[in-house]
Design a protein around this motif. Structure first.
Motif, PDB file in Angstrom:
ATOM      1  N   VAL A  38       1.370   7.269  -6.502  1.00 39.28           N
ATOM      2  CA  VAL A  38       0.366   8.309  -6.723  1.00 39.28           C
ATOM      3  C   VAL A  38       0.995   9.686  -6.495  1.00 39.28           C
ATOM      4  N   VAL A  39       1.719   9.821  -5.380  1.00 36.62           N
ATOM      5  CA  VAL A  39       2.388  11.092  -5.086  1.00 36.62           C
ATOM      6  C   VAL A  39       3.384  11.437  -6.190  1.00 36.62           C
ATOM      7  N   ASP A  40       4.161  10.435  -6.629  1.00 42.02           N
ATOM      8  CA  ASP A  40       5.163  10.662  -7.665  1.00 42.02           C
ATOM      9  C   ASP A  40       4.520  11.143  -8.961  1.00 42.02           C
ATOM     10  N   THR A  41       3.362  10.576  -9.287  1.00 46.36           N
ATOM     11  CA  THR A  41       2.643  10.997 -10.489  1.00 46.36           C
ATOM     12  C   THR A  41       2.167  12.443 -10.354  1.00 46.36           C
ATOM     13  N   ILE A  42       1.677  12.794  -9.179  1.00 43.72           N
ATOM     14  CA  ILE A  42       1.178  14.151  -8.944  1.00 43.72           C
ATOM     15  C   ILE A  42       2.295  15.180  -9.077  1.00 43.72           C
ATOM     16  N   VAL A  43       3.495  14.844  -8.601  1.00 44.24           N
ATOM     17  CA  VAL A  43       4.610  15.803  -8.626  1.00 44.24           C
ATOM     18  C   VAL A  43       5.448  15.685  -9.899  1.00 44.24           C
ATOM     19  N   GLY A  44       4.914  15.000 -10.895  1.00 46.74           N
ATOM     20  CA  GLY A  44       5.620  14.924 -12.180  1.00 46.74           C
ATOM     21  C   GLY A  44       6.800  13.986 -12.172  1.00 46.74           C
ATOM     22  N   ALA A  90       0.832  -1.207   0.000  1.00 45.50           N
ATOM     23  CA  ALA A  90       0.000   0.000   0.000  1.00 45.50           C
ATOM     24  C   ALA A  90       0.866   1.255   0.000  1.00 45.50           C
ATOM     25  N   VAL A  91       1.962   1.224   0.759  1.00 38.15           N
ATOM     26  CA  VAL A  91       2.899   2.355   0.767  1.00 38.15           C
ATOM     27  C   VAL A  91       3.466   2.594  -0.629  1.00 38.15           C
ATOM     28  N   LEU A  92       3.797   1.515  -1.331  1.00 40.16           N
ATOM     29  CA  LEU A  92       4.331   1.657  -2.692  1.00 40.16           C
ATOM     30  C   LEU A  92       3.316   2.349  -3.608  1.00 40.16           C
ATOM     31  N   TRP A  93       2.052   1.987  -3.473  1.00 39.04           N
ATOM     32  CA  TRP A  93       1.017   2.594  -4.312  1.00 39.04           C
ATOM     33  C   TRP A  93       0.807   4.061  -3.963  1.00 39.04           C
ATOM     34  N   VAL A  94       0.815   4.358  -2.685  1.00 39.20           N
ATOM     35  CA  VAL A  94       0.665   5.762  -2.277  1.00 39.20           C
ATOM     36  C   VAL A  94       1.821   6.594  -2.825  1.00 39.20           C
ATOM     37  N   LEU A  96      10.223   3.069  -5.188  1.00 36.85           N
ATOM     38  CA  LEU A  96       9.838   3.904  -6.325  1.00 36.85           C
ATOM     39  C   LEU A  96       9.682   3.069  -7.588  1.00 36.85           C
ATOM     40  N   HIS A  97       8.806   3.530  -8.477  1.00 39.18           N
ATOM     41  CA  HIS A  97       8.565   2.804  -9.726  1.00 39.18           C
ATOM     42  C   HIS A  97       8.399   3.772 -10.883  1.00 39.18           C
ATOM     43  N   LEU A  98       8.698   3.271 -12.067  1.00 42.78           N
ATOM     44  CA  LEU A  98       8.627   4.082 -13.277  1.00 42.78           C
ATOM     45  C   LEU A  98       7.218   3.987 -13.854  1.00 42.78           C
ATOM     46  N   GLY A  99       6.236   4.463 -13.103  1.00 42.97           N
ATOM     47  CA  GLY A  99       4.855   4.436 -13.558  1.00 42.97           C
ATOM     48  C   GLY A  99       4.089   3.253 -12.982  1.00 42.97           C
ATOM     49  N   PHE A 100       2.773   3.272 -13.164  1.00 44.74           N
ATOM     50  CA  PHE A 100       1.914   2.242 -12.571  1.00 44.74           C
ATOM     51  C   PHE A 100       2.087   0.878 -13.220  1.00 44.74           C
ATOM     52  N   GLU A 101       2.410   0.848 -14.500  1.00 44.71           N
ATOM     53  CA  GLU A 101       2.631  -0.449 -15.157  1.00 44.71           C
ATOM     54  C   GLU A 101       3.788  -1.185 -14.494  1.00 44.71           C
TER      55      GLU A 101
END
Length: 200
Positions: free
Chosen positions: A33-39, A26-30, A64-69
């Motif tokens: 989401v934050v990473d996507t919001i901050v570009g 769940a932490v990874l997903w949060v 950290l991940h390079l996008g949701f995929e």
């Protein structure tokens, strides 16, 4: 006159394992989401080989991940493999994860090409696979050997990812995560003892 005190029921190993692993994912997903919001500015905190900044990435890269995929591809293996390991105890799961995390990150920092940035929890996935496959070899417990065989059948094909191949894939992270899993199995797995107290 004494009054009986109700104590909370003990949490079982299944619930503890599910809570630990589910909470981590769940932490990874949060974070994604934050990473996507901050570009995607958080992605810079990966392992950057042989740089001072890259040392920080040893601690942060698996989060950290390079996008949701990218995150989706790691989510199910993390849940399944992490849960199986955590069934042996929260302390054991944390020790194994910590060993893989540090060895995988530091190995990548030392040996990956300069000018690259390595992120993703696949370093843990590869470590978990190798740990579970080898654990039964060291404990000599039939149940854990059987689990290792099942893991090898289900996820053994992924181990080809430790070899150089597809561009943009951190095979160094996979390789040193796997090394970390092997070392964790050898050094952190409780040995079976016979009635005389001698380990086997």
């Amino acid at each position: 006159m004494s009054t009986p005190v109700q104590t909370a029921p003990e949490r079982g190993p299944v619930r503890d394992a599910a809570t630990l692993v589910g909470g981590f994912v769940a932490v990874l997903w949060v974070l994604e989401v934050v990473d996507t919001i901050v570009g995607h500015r958080l992605d810079q905190f990966g392992v950057q080989p042989r740089t001072d900044e890259g040392l920080v990435g040893i601690a942060t890269a698996p989060l950290l991940h390079l996008g949701f995929e990218h995150l989706v591809s790691n989510t199910i293996p993390l849940l399944v493999l992490g849960f199986v390991i955590a069934l042996s105890g929260i302390g054991q799961a944390l020790a194994v994860t910590g060993a893989i995390w540090v060895i995988g990150g530091f190995g990548t920092w030392l040996f990956a090409p300069s000018g690259t940035n390595h992120i993703g929890a696949s370093v843990l996935v590869f470590g978990f696979i190798v740990y579970l496959v080898l654990r039964g070899f060291f404990t000599r417990r039939i149940g854990q050997i059987a689990v290792g065989v099942v893991v090898l059948v289900l996820y053994g094909g992924a181990l080809w990812g430790v070899l150089p191949g597809q561009p943009g894939i951190s095979w160094q992270g996979h390789l040193f995560g796997a090394v970390g899993g092997g070392l964790a199995a050898a050094m952190l797995t409780p040995r079976r003892t016979d009635p005389t107290g001698a380990s086997r």
